[in-house]
Every structure is written in C-alpha cells, then in structure tokens.
Design a protein around this motif. Structure first.
Motif, PDB file in Angstrom:
ATOM      1  N   SER A 336       1.299  -1.294   0.017  1.00 45.01           N
ATOM      2  CA  SER A 336      -0.117   0.131  -0.274  1.00 45.01           C
ATOM      3  C   SER A 336       0.674   1.134  -0.378  1.00 45.01           C
ATOM      4  CB  SER A 336      -0.849   0.089   1.555  1.00 45.01           C
ATOM      5  OG  SER A 336      -0.217   0.204   2.350  1.00 45.01           O
ATOM      6  N   LEU A 378      -9.166  -3.997  -2.698  1.00 44.35           N
ATOM      7  CA  LEU A 378      -9.903  -3.791  -2.219  1.00 44.35           C
ATOM      8  C   LEU A 378     -10.386  -2.339  -1.752  1.00 44.35           C
ATOM      9  CD1 LEU A 378      -7.271  -5.547   1.509  1.00 44.35           C
ATOM     10  CD2 LEU A 378      -9.603  -6.113   0.029  1.00 44.35           C
ATOM     11  N   GLU A 380     -11.159   0.945  -0.107  1.00 45.36           N
ATOM     12  CA  GLU A 380     -10.919   2.286   0.584  1.00 45.36           C
ATOM     13  C   GLU A 380     -11.927   3.201   1.307  1.00 45.36           C
ATOM     14  OE1 GLU A 380      -7.979   5.447   0.292  1.00 45.36           O
ATOM     15  OE2 GLU A 380      -7.137   3.697  -1.601  1.00 45.36           O
ATOM     16  N   TYR A 413     -12.449  -2.523   9.181  1.00 44.84           N
ATOM     17  CA  TYR A 413     -11.555  -2.014   8.545  1.00 44.84           C
ATOM     18  C   TYR A 413     -10.124  -2.638   9.454  1.00 44.84           C
ATOM     19  CZ  TYR A 413     -14.361   1.624   6.587  1.00 44.84           C
ATOM     20  OH  TYR A 413     -15.107   2.416   6.192  1.00 44.84           O
ATOM     21  N   HIS A 420      -3.401   4.110   4.099  1.00 46.12           N
ATOM     22  CA  HIS A 420      -4.807   3.861   3.386  1.00 46.12           C
ATOM     23  C   HIS A 420      -5.246   2.565   4.373  1.00 46.12           C
ATOM     24  CE1 HIS A 420      -3.438   5.189  -0.450  1.00 46.12           C
ATOM     25  NE2 HIS A 420      -2.382   4.385   0.077  1.00 46.12           N
ATOM     26  N   TYR A 422      -8.664   0.069   4.846  1.00 48.11           N
ATOM     27  CA  TYR A 422      -9.557  -0.746   3.556  1.00 48.11           C
ATOM     28  C   TYR A 422     -10.375  -1.061   4.524  1.00 48.11           C
ATOM     29  CZ  TYR A 422      -5.163  -0.301   0.054  1.00 48.11           C
ATOM     30  OH  TYR A 422      -4.675   0.377  -0.617  1.00 48.11           O
TER      31      TYR A 422
END
Length: 437
Positions: A336, A378, A380, A413, A420, A422
């Motif tokens: 990421s 994925l 966000e 999450y 980030h 996700y």
C-alpha cells in the motif's frame, strides 16, 4: 617475245586438254544416262543415279576450273621479267576472281560515303533540324493503377466504417459511462474490461470466444458489475441473448452436477445458434464461480477451448468469483505504500496482481488458462462513503455528509497502512444499514 608466245601457247594447250577431258567425262555420263533412259524398266533408282551423276559432273567441273586458274597464274608468273609489263591471254570476263582490293578507288571511296550517309541519317541525325524535343508518350497503364488505388482506398474506408458501426451497435461509450459512474474504486479493472470488449466487439468474425474472469474479495463490486453488464447487453442484443447463471440457484446439489452440465451446454448451444441467425454476440455471466462443480467447468472448457463452429466462437463468457482473494488482500496490504498505490495507478496494480492470480488459478482448473484475468482490489473508506451516498440517493434519503460518515465508520476496516484504510467487507453491508434508517 618467243617466251611469251610459248607460255601463251602452253596455256592454250592445257585449256584445250582440260576441255577435252571434260567433254569426254560429260559424254560418258550422258551416254550412261541415255542407256538408263532407254531401258524399259525405269524406276526411282535410275532417277537418283542420274541426279548423282549430275552432281559429280558439277563437282569435277569446279575442280578443273580451279586447277586451270592456278596453272594460268603459275605460267604467267614464271614467264615475266622483273620490271616488264605482264601480258595475259584473252579470256572471258567474269566476277569470280574480282575482290574489293582489285579496285581501290571503288572500294575505298563509295562504300564509305554510303555508310557515312546512312549513319548520319539513321544513327546520328542532325540536331539542328530538330527544333523541339520528341514528345514522350504517356502510358495508359497509369490510369488503371490510379483506379486500383481508388478502389482499395474505398474498400478500406468502408471496412473501417463497418467496424465503427459494429462497435456503435453495442454502445460501448454508454457502457463506459455507466461503469465509471456506478462502480467505485475499481478503475483499473473497468479499464481492462472495456479494452477487451472494444477489441472483441470491433468485428464479428473471431477465432475464439472472449473469456474474462473477475476476481476479488467479498463486497468489492463483482456481482454489481455483472448486473450492470447484463442490463446493458439486454438493452442492446435482447433478453434472449444474455444469460446470468448462479450456481447455487441453478444447481444447488452436487449430485446433479452432471445433469446441470448437460443442461447448461444445451442452453448455450441454443443461444449461440439464435445469435448467429441475428448476427449478434451473446453474453454469458457466471456469478459465484468458486462454487461451480468440476463437471460444469469441464463442459464450459469444452465450449471455450475446443475448435467449435463459427457460432461458438462469437460469444462472451464472464466469470465472477472470489478465488484468489487472499493473494489480492495480502498484496494490497503489503504494497500500500508503494509508488503505484500512493499515486492511485490502478492499471499498474492490475498488472502486478494478474501473474500471481494466474499461477494459482491454473492449478485449480484448466479453464482459467483460457481466460483474461482481471483482479478487483480492496475498497478504501472513501469508496465506502460513495456507496452510502449512492444508496441513500436511490432510497430517497437526504445525503447528509455527517450521517454518511457515521454509517461508514460502523464498518470494520484493516489496520491503516501507508495512509490507506481498507474495508474488510467492502460495500456489502451498505444496503442493510441504509434499510435500517
């Protein structure tokens, strides 16, 4: 003078002797011919013998004539003194012994003048008389060549126009706008899918069907993407040329897998035959492909990989499954903070994940070796909020930003990595939470 007279008399005697010999030989040959001619049994052999006799007479005459000339030249050369004029006996004038060197004036002047005149007239014309250069004739073949170029240009232009018409029939521009508006956080997968569709739908003749497999975790929009494609193609090619196949609904029992495979093959055969008659390309969508039995996968692989007739080659197969979701989740959480993820380059993410998924899927079944694999990443937290906004707008709720942020915060999450955050379930719980309002 006496020597000259003696030489002349000897030359005349030799001529008389040679003439006598010739007369005797000719008389003898003539007598033979007359004897053969007087015989009562005249045939082809007598005619040929007479012909040979005439030829021998001619040859002997030529030899004797040459011998006589040589003797005359020898006698004339022996009887002359140095410095004295030569004298020869009178003879009949002929052109047999005349050579060009005997007449130097004639042989040196006239032929050269004639040759010069001919050369001037033929090979070297006088340039002063040519007031204008000769006109070069134009070949008529050039006009045929120009006509051929025009025909080829028209044919190519018509082919391009036909390709554009074929693409416009499926309204791919409208499909692109719909997918970009309705699908959130999957720009890379959407671009890859549109590229495959444009390349395949640009012509009607193909050497194999188009097989696209979309893979991703739960809640990232696979089923939603399939519903959008099905709705668009139903409006374009008709309801009868679009099939949405849910394995858990159409074939829930594993014991009926063989029967389900046969029924599915019959349905596909009927649809592709109908599409061939209407000159259209059908769409087959298989959702929840991870639950498909091996018998069904084998039947589909037979239709996709084998060299079927033309109607089986003009078809689009779309598979939706969560196979390989662990690889996608692991790759995105560990990368990421990379440059591609930070800049939002979703196409680069697709290129990185595709080889990993292909190597793992080909081990499960050989069908995936014929498919174009597209991973869905994925979502966000911002993408989840867009899902809440769209669903609340559809249901008629006021899109309050604070309320949307509160609802999005209730979803689980993964730990934030590289800035980030996700979602673990994507947009799967959005509809249920909006219905509770």
């Amino acid at each position: 003078m006496s020597d000259q007279d003696s030489s002349s008399s000897s030359s005349s005697q030799t001529e008389e002797e040679l003439d006598g010999e010739m007369d005797e030989e000719t008389n003898g040959e003539v007598e033979k011919e007359e004897s053969h001619r007087d015989s009562p049994a005249q045939s082809l052999s007598t005619f040929s013998s007479s012909l040979r006799a005439v030829i021998r007479i001619k040859q002997k005459y030529q030899v004797m004539k040459q011998r006589r000339q040589e003797m005359a030249l020898a006698l004339s050369g022996a009887g002359t003194f140095p410095g004295a004029p030569t004298r020869t006996s009178p003879k009949i004038f002929t052109f047999d012994g005349v050579t060009p060197s005997a007449f130097p004036m004639l042989s040196s002047s006239n032929p050269q003048k004639k040759k010069r005149r001919r050369r001037k007239r033929v090979l070297f014309p006088n340039r002063g008389t040519c007031r204008s250069p000769p006109k070069q004739e134009r070949s008529r073949a050039k006009y045929c060549l120009y006509l051929l170029f025009a025909i080829v240009f028209v044919q190519v232009y018509n082919a391009i126009e036909n390709l554009d018409d074929h693409v416009l029939r499926y309204d791919l521009e409208g499909l692109e706008k719909t997918l970009r508006r309705e699908v959130f956080g999957q720009q890379g997968a959407v671009e890859g899918l549109l590229v495959h569709l444009k390349d395949y739908l640009s012509t009607y003749v193909h050497n194999k069907p188009l097989v696209v497999s979309l893979h991703g975790p739960s809640g990232v929009g696979k089923s939603h993407l399939g519903r959008l494609l099905a709705g668009h193609f139903r409006s374009v090619v008709g309801e009868t040329l679009v099939l949405q196949y849910y394995v858990l609904h159409h074939c829930p029992q594993e014991a009926d897998a063989l029967q389900c495979a046969g029924d599915l093959s019959a349905i596909i055969s009927e649809m592709v035959e109908r599409a061939e008659e209407e000159e259209k390309i059908p769409l087959f969508i298989f959702d929840e492909a991870e639950h498909m039995q091996d018998e069904i996968l084998d039947a589909l692989w037979t239709l996709v990989a084998s060299k079927q007739s033309n109607e089986y080659l003009n078809a689009i197969y779309l598979f939706l499954s969560n196979m390989g979701h662990a690889h996608i989740t692991k790759h995105m959480l560990h990368n990421s903070s990379s440059t591609s993820m930070a800049s939002g380059r979703h196409s680069a993410l697709v290129k990185e994940l595709t080889p990993v998924l292909r190597s793992s899927l080909e081990k499960l079944h050989q069908l995936w070796s014929e498919a174009n694999i597209l991973p869905l990443g994925l979502l966000e937290k911002g993408h989840v909020m867009e899902c809440f906004l769209d669903e609340m707008t559809r249901e008629g709720f006021y899109p309050d930003h604070s309320n949307i942020e509160r609802l999005a915060g209730e979803i689980e999450y993964y730990p934030a990595v590289g800035g980030h955050e996700y979602s673990q379930t994507g947009c799967k719980q959005v509809v249920a939470k909006v219905n509770l309002l």
